[in-house]
Design a protein around this motif. Structure first.
Motif, PDB file in Angstrom:
ATOM      1  N   ASN A  34       0.894  -1.165  -0.018  1.00  0.00           N
ATOM      2  CA  ASN A  34      -0.216  -0.099   0.043  1.00  0.00           C
ATOM      3  C   ASN A  34       1.040   1.266   0.067  1.00  0.00           C
ATOM      4  O   ASN A  34       0.393   2.404  -0.768  1.00  0.00           O
ATOM      5  CB  ASN A  34      -0.920  -0.009   1.216  1.00  0.00           C
ATOM      6  N   ASN A 434     -13.756  -3.551   7.337  1.00  0.00           N
ATOM      7  CA  ASN A 434     -12.736  -3.558   6.288  1.00  0.00           C
ATOM      8  C   ASN A 434     -13.285  -3.581   4.801  1.00  0.00           C
ATOM      9  O   ASN A 434     -12.488  -3.346   3.695  1.00  0.00           O
ATOM     10  CB  ASN A 434     -11.769  -4.694   6.419  1.00  0.00           C
ATOM     11  N   SER A 435     -14.422  -3.501   4.783  1.00  0.00           N
ATOM     12  CA  SER A 435     -15.164  -3.565   3.355  1.00  0.00           C
ATOM     13  C   SER A 435     -16.566  -3.498   3.551  1.00  0.00           C
ATOM     14  O   SER A 435     -17.449  -3.468   4.429  1.00  0.00           O
ATOM     15  CB  SER A 435     -14.899  -5.253   2.783  1.00  0.00           C
ATOM     16  N   GLU A 476      -6.505  13.166  -0.700  1.00  0.00           N
ATOM     17  CA  GLU A 476      -6.837  11.756  -0.422  1.00  0.00           C
ATOM     18  C   GLU A 476      -5.407  11.501   0.578  1.00  0.00           C
ATOM     19  O   GLU A 476      -5.412  10.291   0.844  1.00  0.00           O
ATOM     20  CB  GLU A 476      -6.880  10.851  -1.598  1.00  0.00           C
ATOM     21  N   ASN A 483     -10.147  10.099   4.264  1.00  0.00           N
ATOM     22  CA  ASN A 483      -9.893   8.583   4.388  1.00  0.00           C
ATOM     23  C   ASN A 483      -8.776   8.239   5.335  1.00  0.00           C
ATOM     24  O   ASN A 483      -8.359   7.255   5.729  1.00  0.00           O
ATOM     25  CB  ASN A 483      -9.449   8.005   2.881  1.00  0.00           C
ATOM     26  N   ASP A 495      -8.617  -1.107   6.839  1.00  0.00           N
ATOM     27  CA  ASP A 495      -8.895  -0.263   5.468  1.00  0.00           C
ATOM     28  C   ASP A 495     -10.043   0.851   6.002  1.00  0.00           C
ATOM     29  O   ASP A 495     -10.710   0.763   7.026  1.00  0.00           O
ATOM     30  CB  ASP A 495      -9.487  -1.213   4.408  1.00  0.00           C
ATOM     31  N   GLU A 497     -12.248   3.772   3.434  1.00  0.00           N
ATOM     32  CA  GLU A 497     -12.616   4.592   2.027  1.00  0.00           C
ATOM     33  C   GLU A 497     -13.413   5.731   2.250  1.00  0.00           C
ATOM     34  O   GLU A 497     -14.288   5.624   3.039  1.00  0.00           O
ATOM     35  CB  GLU A 497     -13.403   3.473   1.234  1.00  0.00           C
ATOM     36  N   THR A 498     -13.007   6.769   1.711  1.00  0.00           N
ATOM     37  CA  THR A 498     -13.804   7.976   1.289  1.00  0.00           C
ATOM     38  C   THR A 498     -15.202   7.781   1.139  1.00  0.00           C
ATOM     39  O   THR A 498     -15.854   8.300   1.783  1.00  0.00           O
ATOM     40  CB  THR A 498     -13.058   8.761   0.592  1.00  0.00           C
ATOM     41  N   SER A 499     -15.571   6.776   0.223  1.00  0.00           N
ATOM     42  CA  SER A 499     -16.908   6.652  -0.071  1.00  0.00           C
ATOM     43  C   SER A 499     -17.819   5.925   1.035  1.00  0.00           C
ATOM     44  O   SER A 499     -19.097   5.890   0.718  1.00  0.00           O
ATOM     45  CB  SER A 499     -16.862   5.716  -1.380  1.00  0.00           C
ATOM     46  N   TRP A 500     -17.089   5.639   2.053  1.00  0.00           N
ATOM     47  CA  TRP A 500     -17.952   5.121   3.316  1.00  0.00           C
ATOM     48  C   TRP A 500     -18.755   5.982   4.072  1.00  0.00           C
ATOM     49  O   TRP A 500     -19.523   5.685   4.875  1.00  0.00           O
ATOM     50  CB  TRP A 500     -17.050   4.309   3.978  1.00  0.00           C
TER      51      TRP A 500
END
Length: 564
Positions: A34, A434-435, A476, A483, A495, A497-500
């Motif tokens: 990463n 995490n997802s 980002e 994030n 993990d 994510e910004t979209s969360w």
């Protein structure tokens, strides 16, 4: 770039133990990829692989391989020089084994320093290692590059206890003051009891106190077996990749009285692991053998024997005789494995075994008088099944990175700190995500509990360094970007994510104005009055003092089962 990678991997060593069962992903490679990976990124399949990119210039391919061995100490697949934009070395590596959290993988072993780098005499050092992980020992000098790798990854390392084979004895330096029979590596060379050149291998009094670096060999995996098979093929007969492992051919023919299991144990000694499965030549395995280029191979053994049937043996025409061939089980009282598809011959006389004929078009099983005198195949690797168990009331979830976690919704309204303590009293921590799939699992638990609109505490808090800084919505990569502004506590997830983030009808989350910062993370159920209609997003930040329901995560115990 090098310094960033090293700092990153050192940070991994001090993370809290995760709430997980057997780990099937190497967190060291995951984090390093990463940080430094190319656009290909980290790939978690049967083997974790990544391309690590370093902005350095080297002279040739040999230098590139040497560089990758020092800075990417996983299983090296290929070292590549990239001159497209600027000089780079691309290290294509695999993590065929998985180290437990807090340990870093190097050359097929897992390493970590003891807590606080407390000094210890040699006997105490061994005790400390074993307390960290059953079977762990003082670190051993196993690779020509290992000393340089240790120094780079364990910053501040001074002098440590080691074990070493005779090949290292030529490098021993005398201290002149405390020489003895215990091996040690003096990175700085400066110690209260002795002074030697930096990076010296010494043999000293075992009662001297030094820092402790520990190692253990992680559990064998299918990926590691395949890696060893590839290396084995480079110097010996090609190995054959099959489901759940590889086939390794024995060196030569044996007498018919030889014990197949004992032959395989000897053939598999280079792999330094125990446990083999019987080789059963079904159609899939025969196809794999044929697809592998086996030089100068005409006949090999299958281990299959026919039951003694005198009536069948007396027949002149074997075409009409239906014999049953079996491979003996390796476990006591276990049933034999039946072999199908054995082609008959024109003569049944003493045709009491089945061998493999390597023809131009296929590898086939055929009747033979005694195929046990042929070179045999040994299967390394076995099918494993797992039983997962956790505390009653918790729901098990399998993460893509190999972790297995368990979540539970507590319908008790507490503030963040009280909720965190409640989870710890139950043996766990506030949950992490995490997802999207894991978020959906939490949503399912909330729905089953009858919740339609709710905010439920998770184990995430705003970074301390961001408490007096506004959220950066334009980046980002900044420290307080959307994030990165939240930290998962107690390593409950990795993990983010910004979209969360679930935004409001007139604002973006998380909170941005310093005067109105909200420090604790919640899972959003349904569509509250403030929220937009993006139901795929599920996170919000609120005041840590608010009274909310909460999710806890707890340990999952995994039990491996080897089918008979």
């Amino acid at each position: 770039m090098r310094a960033k990678l090293i700092s990153l991997l050192i940070a991994i060593l001090v993370l809290a133990d995760p709430i997980q069962c057997q780990l099937s992903v190497d967190l060291g490679l995951w984090a390093a990829c990463n940080q430094t990976g190319t656009s290909a990124g980290f790939k978690q399949r049967s083997v974790d692989d990544c391309t690590l990119a370093f902005n350095v210039a080297v002279r040739d391919d040999d230098d590139a391989r040497e560089f990758c061995a020092l800075y990417a100490p996983w299983r090296l697949v290929k070292a590549e020089i990239d001159l497209k934009d600027r000089p780079r070395v691309l290290c294509h590596v695999e993590a065929t084994l998985a180290c437990k959290n807090g340990w870093i993988q190097m050359f097929g072993y897992c390493f970590r320093m003891t807590a606080g780098r407390r000094l210890a005499a040699q006997d105490d050092a061994q005790t400390q290692c074993n307390s960290l992980e059953e079977g762990a020992t003082i670190a051993s000098l196993r690779h020509k590059n290992i000393v340089g790798v240790w120094r780079r990854y364990f910053r501040g390392i001074a002098q440590i206890w080691v074990t070493a084979s005779e090949t290292w004895h030529q490098y021993i330096q005398k201290t002149g003051t405390v020489d003895g029979n215990a091996f040690a590596l003096a990175f700085t060379g400066k110690h209260y009891d002795f002074s030697v050149h930096p990076n010296s291998l010494i043999r000293i009094d075992p009662k001297i106190k030094l820092q402790v670096l520990c190692e253990y060999k992680p559990a064998m995996t299918a990926a590691e077996i395949n890696y060893l098979g590839r290396r084995y093929s480079e110097i010996y007969y090609p190995s054959v990749k099959v489901p759940n492992g590889i086939l390794v051919r024995s060196a030569s023919s044996y007498t018919s009285s030889a014990n197949t299991l004992e032959i395989c144990k000897k053939s598999l000694l280079p792999y330094m692991i125990g446990g083999v499965d019987p080789f059963v030549a079904d159609a899939e395995i025969l196809a794999a053998i044929h697809a592998t280029k086996l030089p100068f191979t005409l006949l090999t053994g299958s281990g299959a024997r026919a039951g003694l049937n005198k009536d069948s043996m007396a027949q002149k025409d074997c075409v009409k005789v239906q014999k049953q061939y079996e491979v003996g089980a390796l476990k006591k009282d276990a049933p034999n494995h039946i072999v199908y598809g054995v082609e008959p011959t024109d003569n049944c006389d003493n045709m009491n075994s089945a061998g493999i004929v390597h023809e131009a078009g296929a590898a086939k099983m055929k009747m033979m008088s005694d195929s046990r005198s042929l070179p045999i195949w040994c299967q390394l690797g076995r099918k494993m099944e797992f039983i997962y168990s956790t505390t009653e009331g918790y729901d098990v979830f399998h993460r893509k990175n190999g972790e297995v976690v368990a979540h539970r919704l507590f319908k008790e309204q507490l503030n963040y700190d009280a909720a965190s303590e409640k989870c710890k009293e139950n043996g766990g921590f506030l949950s992490g995500v995490n997802s999207l799939e894991e978020a959906d699992q939490l949503g399912k638990l909330a729905k089953e509990a009858g919740l339609t609109t709710e905010s439920i505490f998770l184990g995430g808090r705003r970074k301390e360094s961001c408490l007096q800084l506004e959220t950066d919505f334009n980046s980002e990569t900044s420290s307080c970007s959307r994030n990165r502004v939240i930290e998962w506590q107690d390593n409950v997830a990795q993990d983010f994510e910004t979209s969360w983030w679930r935004d409001g009808t007139d604002h973006k989350n998380p909170s941005s104005k310093v005067a109105y910062l909200q420090g604790c993370l919640v899972y959003v159920v349904g569509t509250p009055s403030w929220a937009n209609n993006n139901t795929k997003a599920f996170l919000d930040d609120i005041s840590c003092s608010w009274q909310q329901y909460f999710f806890c995560t707890n340990k999952v115990v995994v039990t491996a089962v080897v089918p008979l």
